[in-house]
Design a protein around this motif. Structure first.
Motif, PDB file in Angstrom:
ATOM      1  N   ALA A   1      80.187  58.334  38.392  1.00 16.33           N
ATOM      2  CA  ALA A   1      81.277  58.426  37.416  1.00 16.33           C
ATOM      3  C   ALA A   1      82.294  57.311  37.623  1.00 16.33           C
ATOM      4  CB  ALA A   1      81.954  59.793  37.516  1.00 16.33           C
ATOM      5  N   GLU A   2      82.520  56.961  38.887  1.00 20.70           N
ATOM      6  CA  GLU A   2      83.475  55.888  39.184  1.00 20.70           C
ATOM      7  C   GLU A   2      82.962  54.551  38.677  1.00 20.70           C
ATOM      8  OE1 GLU A   2      85.856  53.943  43.014  1.00 20.70           O
ATOM      9  OE2 GLU A   2      84.479  55.619  43.302  1.00 20.70           O
ATOM     10  N   GLU A   3      81.666  54.276  38.930  1.00 19.47           N
ATOM     11  CA  GLU A   3      81.071  53.027  38.443  1.00 19.47           C
ATOM     12  C   GLU A   3      81.069  52.982  36.924  1.00 19.47           C
ATOM     13  OE1 GLU A   3      77.723  51.917  41.827  1.00 19.47           O
ATOM     14  OE2 GLU A   3      77.275  53.449  40.324  1.00 19.47           O
ATOM     15  N   ALA A   4      80.928  54.151  36.296  1.00 25.01           N
ATOM     16  CA  ALA A   4      80.841  54.222  34.839  1.00 25.01           C
ATOM     17  C   ALA A   4      82.180  53.993  34.154  1.00 25.01           C
ATOM     18  CB  ALA A   4      80.267  55.570  34.414  1.00 25.01           C
ATOM     19  N   GLY A   5      83.265  53.879  34.924  1.00 27.35           N
ATOM     20  CA  GLY A   5      84.562  53.542  34.345  1.00 27.35           C
ATOM     21  C   GLY A   5      85.181  54.634  33.497  1.00 27.35           C
TER      22      GLY A   5
ATOM     23  N   GLY B   1      78.122  41.948  33.918  1.00 22.30           N
ATOM     24  CA  GLY B   1      77.774  42.793  35.067  1.00 22.30           C
ATOM     25  C   GLY B   1      76.694  43.813  34.795  1.00 22.30           C
ATOM     26  N   GLY B   2      75.764  43.496  33.883  1.00 20.87           N
ATOM     27  CA  GLY B   2      74.651  44.392  33.622  1.00 20.87           C
ATOM     28  C   GLY B   2      75.062  45.694  32.954  1.00 20.87           C
ATOM     29  N   ALA B   3      74.178  46.686  33.059  1.00 21.67           N
ATOM     30  CA  ALA B   3      74.407  47.967  32.386  1.00 21.67           C
ATOM     31  C   ALA B   3      75.664  48.674  32.891  1.00 21.67           C
ATOM     32  CB  ALA B   3      73.188  48.859  32.573  1.00 21.67           C
ATOM     33  N   THR B   4      75.958  48.522  34.179  1.00 25.96           N
ATOM     34  CA  THR B   4      77.134  49.198  34.741  1.00 25.96           C
ATOM     35  C   THR B   4      78.414  48.741  34.048  1.00 25.96           C
ATOM     36  OG1 THR B   4      76.043  49.396  36.891  1.00 25.96           O
ATOM     37  CG2 THR B   4      78.429  49.655  36.852  1.00 25.96           C
ATOM     38  N   TYR B   5      78.567  47.445  33.873  1.00 25.74           N
ATOM     39  CA  TYR B   5      79.748  46.919  33.192  1.00 25.74           C
ATOM     40  C   TYR B   5      79.767  47.338  31.723  1.00 25.74           C
ATOM     41  CZ  TYR B   5      82.241  43.910  36.496  1.00 25.74           C
ATOM     42  OH  TYR B   5      83.025  43.443  37.522  1.00 25.74           O
ATOM     43  N   ALA B   6      78.583  47.325  31.087  1.00 25.12           N
ATOM     44  CA  ALA B   6      78.514  47.645  29.664  1.00 25.12           C
ATOM     45  C   ALA B   6      78.871  49.106  29.416  1.00 25.12           C
ATOM     46  CB  ALA B   6      77.121  47.334  29.126  1.00 25.12           C
ATOM     47  N   VAL B   7      78.378  50.010  30.269  1.00 20.80           N
ATOM     48  CA  VAL B   7      78.721  51.427  30.146  1.00 20.80           C
ATOM     49  C   VAL B   7      80.211  51.634  30.414  1.00 20.80           C
ATOM     50  CG1 VAL B   7      78.422  53.716  31.184  1.00 20.80           C
ATOM     51  CG2 VAL B   7      76.419  52.312  30.659  1.00 20.80           C
TER      52      VAL B   7
END
Length: 389
Positions: A59-63, A143-149
């Motif tokens: 959840a933290e990575e997902a912003g 930053g890949g999918a993590t940044y996009a999400v």
């Protein structure tokens, strides 16, 4: 005679008992075969699913915004919200970089299994991470999918932790395995589609035939992907996202009627060409209800926008305003009437307004005619498209 009849009846009874016993054994054997087949099928599917490129996301990575209202979080937890990224990286099987020229949110109601599709316009000015304001599609390259999400969650007050990333090759394969799609194309769309064929063939190694004419046509995977890429018509990227949702709708309807053999072939052909955060349990749960899924609504987002050049970014889609659009998004997806955005989104909205000079809904242009694609199998119903013929 009475004795013979008695013996004859006894033999008949014994024969019937033997026949019943044989039938019971046969039924038991068939049941064992069925169970064995299910077990083997399960093992096979699991082995295929394990080929997927997994990328767990916290959840933290997902912003997810820390100041999200608890009631809103509880409402969203009743839905499975998945980010879908289509990558334009001119290569096959590369999911760590590249602009995400297709950005979608699929929201699945946990009770009704109704699906709502939202296309996020790729040129939308948003905070793509570290207080950097750029076009939305650049977050994936950053930053890949993590940044996009994280971009979607931070800007839109969402709680997405699941995503699926695909490239051209994966989509081409899925559509080909389903036997193609029947779509209705204008003559201008056919002409533009043909100009993209070689571009996609260079990635997939295929040699796709050109189309001619107009009207309802049967498209293979490459042709359908090229159709979804068209933006050089009236409506520009707004209408292109309509085409992408039209393809997704047609693909889902085709998948719902596909046989087990076809679905297994899709698994075998594409599972190593997909990047996702979905677990095996989540995938199997979603797959179990595939025949129940029904696309209930679709739209482009933001709802109220304008287009203008922004210093350092070129031509952009500008939300009017971000706060207003996020409130409407929550009403569209989760039936949250009068949703009040978080302080985080309110601050982002003010920054975008100061940066672009657009701070009111009155600044917006009308793009509503491009949003609702529900039930459409082509853009033939768009007045602007027809006027270019």
């Amino acid at each position: 005679m009475a004795t013979n009849n008695r013996y004859g009846n006894r033999r008949a009874v014994n024969q019937r008992k033997k026949q019943k016993k044989r039938r019971r054994k046969l039924a038991a054997f068939m049941l064992e075969l069925l169970v064995l087949a299910v077990i083997l099928l399960g093992i096979y599917v699991v082995s295929l699913v394990r080929k997927i490129n997994y990328n767990d996301m916290t959840a933290e990575e997902a912003g997810i915004n820390a100041d999200l209202d608890e009631e809103s979080l509880e409402t969203m937890n009743g839905y499975t919200n998945i980010a879908i990224f289509g990558l334009d990286n001119r290569s096959e099987g590369s999911y760590n970089t590249g602009n995400s020229d297709t950005i979608m949110i699929a929201s699945i109601n946990g009770e009704t299994h109704e699906v709502k599709l939202v296309s996020v316009f790729r040129d939308s000015v948003l905070n793509v991470g570290n207080d950097e304001y750029k076009k939305a599609n650049s977050a994936y390259a950053k930053g890949g999918a993590t940044y996009a999400v994280a971009m979607l969650n931070t800007n839109f007050d969402l709680n997405i932790t699941e995503y699926v990333s695909v490239d051209w090759a994966a989509v081409v394969t899925v559509i080909d395995d389903l036997g193609g799609l029947d779509l209705n194309l204008t003559s201008q769309e056919v002409e533009l589609l043909n100009t993209y064929l070689q571009d996609v063939d260079n990635v997939t190694g295929k040699n796709t035939s050109y189309l001619s004419g107009s009207g309802e046509m049967h498209l293979d995977g490459t042709q359908a992907v090229c159709y979804a890429r068209i933006r050089k018509t009236a409506g520009d990227d707004y209408l292109r996202t309509s085409r992408q949702r039209i393809v997704i709708q047609a693909l889902l309807e085709k998948a719902k009627t596909a046989g087990v053999t076809t679905l297994l072939k899709i698994c075998q052909d594409t599972f190593d060409d997909i990047s996702t955060s979905l677990s095996l349990k989540q995938i199997t749960t979603l797959a179990k209800h595939v025949s129940d899924y029904n696309i209930a609504a679709s739209t482009g987002f933001p709802f109220t926008v304008t287009s203008d050049s922004v210093s350092g970014l070129g031509s952009c889609v500008i939300p009017c305003t971000l706060s207003t659009n996020v409130s409407k998004l929550h009403e569209f997806l989760f039936d949250e009437t009068g949703y009040q955005v978080s302080a985080t989104v309110s601050g982002l909205s003010a920054t975008i307004a100061n940066m672009t000079g657009y701070d009111s809904e009155s600044d917006a242009i009308d793009i509503s005619r491009y949003n609702d694609t529900l039930g459409a199998n082509g853009t033939y119903f768009k007045d602007e498209e027809q006027s270019t013929q």
